[in-house]
Write a protein that holds these residues in place. Structure first.
Motif, short mmCIF file in Angstrom:
data_model
loop_
_atom_site.label_atom_id
_atom_site.label_comp_id
_atom_site.label_asym_id
_atom_site.label_seq_id
_atom_site.Cartn_x
_atom_site.Cartn_y
_atom_site.Cartn_z
N LEU A 79 -10.88 -41.05 -76.44
CA LEU A 79 -11.27 -39.64 -76.30
C LEU A 79 -12.72 -39.42 -76.73
O LEU A 79 -13.44 -38.65 -76.11
N LYS A 80 -13.14 -40.11 -77.78
CA LYS A 80 -14.54 -39.97 -78.24
C LYS A 80 -15.51 -40.50 -77.19
O LYS A 80 -16.57 -39.91 -76.97
N LYS A 81 -15.17 -41.60 -76.56
CA LYS A 81 -16.03 -42.14 -75.50
C LYS A 81 -16.15 -41.15 -74.34
O LYS A 81 -17.24 -40.90 -73.84
N ALA A 82 -15.01 -40.61 -73.94
CA ALA A 82 -15.02 -39.63 -72.85
C ALA A 82 -15.79 -38.38 -73.26
O ALA A 82 -16.54 -37.81 -72.46
N TYR A 83 -15.64 -37.97 -74.51
CA TYR A 83 -16.36 -36.79 -75.01
C TYR A 83 -17.87 -37.02 -74.97
O TYR A 83 -18.62 -36.15 -74.52
N LYS A 84 -18.31 -38.18 -75.44
CA LYS A 84 -19.74 -38.48 -75.44
C LYS A 84 -20.30 -38.50 -74.02
O LYS A 84 -21.39 -38.00 -73.76
N LEU A 85 -19.55 -39.08 -73.11
CA LEU A 85 -19.97 -39.12 -71.72
C LEU A 85 -20.05 -37.71 -71.13
O LEU A 85 -21.00 -37.37 -70.42
N SER A 86 -19.08 -36.87 -71.45
CA SER A 86 -19.11 -35.49 -70.95
C SER A 86 -20.29 -34.72 -71.54
O SER A 86 -20.87 -33.86 -70.87
N ASP A 87 -20.65 -35.03 -72.77
CA ASP A 87 -21.81 -34.38 -73.39
C ASP A 87 -23.10 -34.82 -72.71
O ASP A 87 -23.95 -33.98 -72.37
N ILE A 88 -23.24 -36.11 -72.48
CA ILE A 88 -24.44 -36.63 -71.81
C ILE A 88 -24.57 -36.05 -70.41
O ILE A 88 -25.67 -35.67 -69.99
N ALA A 89 -23.45 -35.95 -69.70
CA ALA A 89 -23.47 -35.46 -68.31
C ALA A 89 -23.44 -33.94 -68.22
O ALA A 89 -23.47 -33.40 -67.11
N LYS A 90 -23.37 -33.28 -69.37
CA LYS A 90 -23.31 -31.81 -69.42
C LYS A 90 -22.13 -31.25 -68.64
O LYS A 90 -22.24 -30.27 -67.90
N LEU A 91 -20.99 -31.89 -68.81
CA LEU A 91 -19.74 -31.43 -68.20
C LEU A 91 -19.01 -30.59 -69.26
O LEU A 91 -18.14 -31.06 -69.98
N HIS A 92 -19.41 -29.34 -69.37
CA HIS A 92 -18.97 -28.48 -70.47
C HIS A 92 -17.46 -28.24 -70.48
O HIS A 92 -16.85 -28.17 -71.55
N LYS A 95 -15.98 -31.33 -71.86
CA LYS A 95 -16.37 -31.46 -73.27
C LYS A 95 -15.48 -30.58 -74.15
O LYS A 95 -14.96 -31.03 -75.18
N ASP A 96 -15.28 -29.34 -73.75
CA ASP A 96 -14.43 -28.43 -74.51
C ASP A 96 -12.98 -28.91 -74.55
O ASP A 96 -12.33 -28.88 -75.60
N PHE A 97 -12.48 -29.37 -73.41
CA PHE A 97 -11.10 -29.87 -73.33
C PHE A 97 -10.91 -31.07 -74.25
O PHE A 97 -9.95 -31.13 -75.02
N LEU A 98 -11.84 -32.01 -74.22
CA LEU A 98 -11.71 -33.22 -75.03
C LEU A 98 -11.89 -32.91 -76.51
O LEU A 98 -11.24 -33.53 -77.36
N GLN A 99 -12.73 -31.94 -76.82
CA GLN A 99 -12.91 -31.54 -78.21
C GLN A 99 -11.59 -30.97 -78.77
O GLN A 99 -11.20 -31.30 -79.89
N ARG A 100 -10.89 -30.19 -77.96
CA ARG A 100 -9.58 -29.67 -78.39
C ARG A 100 -8.58 -30.81 -78.58
O ARG A 100 -7.79 -30.81 -79.53
N LYS A 101 -8.59 -31.79 -77.67
CA LYS A 101 -7.68 -32.92 -77.79
C LYS A 101 -7.96 -33.71 -79.07
O LYS A 101 -7.03 -34.16 -79.74
N LEU A 102 -9.24 -33.89 -79.38
CA LEU A 102 -9.60 -34.62 -80.60
C LEU A 102 -9.16 -33.86 -81.85
O LEU A 102 -8.71 -34.47 -82.82
#
Length: 105
Positions: A79-92, A95-102
Motif C-alpha cells: 500500500l505504501k508503494k502504491a501510495y508513493k506512486l499515486s503521489d508522484i503521479a498526482k493521482l489524488h 492517494k486519498d483512497f490508499l491513505q484511508r486504507k493505510l
C-alpha cells in the motif's frame, strides 16, 4: 499490443481493462484478474503511462488478500508503494483512497 493503438486509445484502454480486472477479482476469478492487471502494468510501463499502475497494484494486492493469508507488513509495504506512486503521479483520488486504507491497518 500495437504501440499505435495504445498511444491513441491508451487512456480509455486503461480505464476499461482495469475495471474489468476489478470486476473479475470481485467475482472470485483472481488468476484471470491478475493476468489482465499484469498485462496492463507491462503495457503502461512500456508506454510510460502512469494512470493504471496504482490501480493494478491495488487490484493484485486485493486479489492476493482474498486468495492467501498475507501478513500485515506485506499489505502495508504494498500500500505504501502504491501510495508513493499515486503521489508522484498526482493521482489524488487514489492517494486519498490508499491513505484511508493505510490508516485502517
Amino acid at each position: 499490443m500495437n504501440l499505435e493503438f495504445f498511444s491513441s486509445y491508451g487512456y480509455m484502454y486503461e480505464i476499461i481493462m482495469s475495471r474489468i480486472a476489478s470486476i473479475l477479482g470481485n467475482e472470485g476469478d483472481y488468476d484471470f484478474s491478475n493476468s489482465i492487471s499484469n498485462k496492463l502494468l507491462k503495457e503502461s510501463l512500456r508506454n510510460r503511462k502512469v494512470y493504471a499502475l496504482v490501480g493494478c497494484i491495488y487490484n493484485n494486492l486485493w486479489n492476493f488478500q482474498q486468495n492467501e493469508n498475507c501478513d500485515r507488513e506485506y499489505i502495508m509495504l504494498t500500500l505504501k508503494k502504491a501510495y508513493k506512486l499515486s503521489d508522484i503521479a498526482k493521482l489524488h483520488g487514489w492517494k486519498d483512497f490508499l491513505q484511508r486504507k493505510l490508516k485502517d491497518l
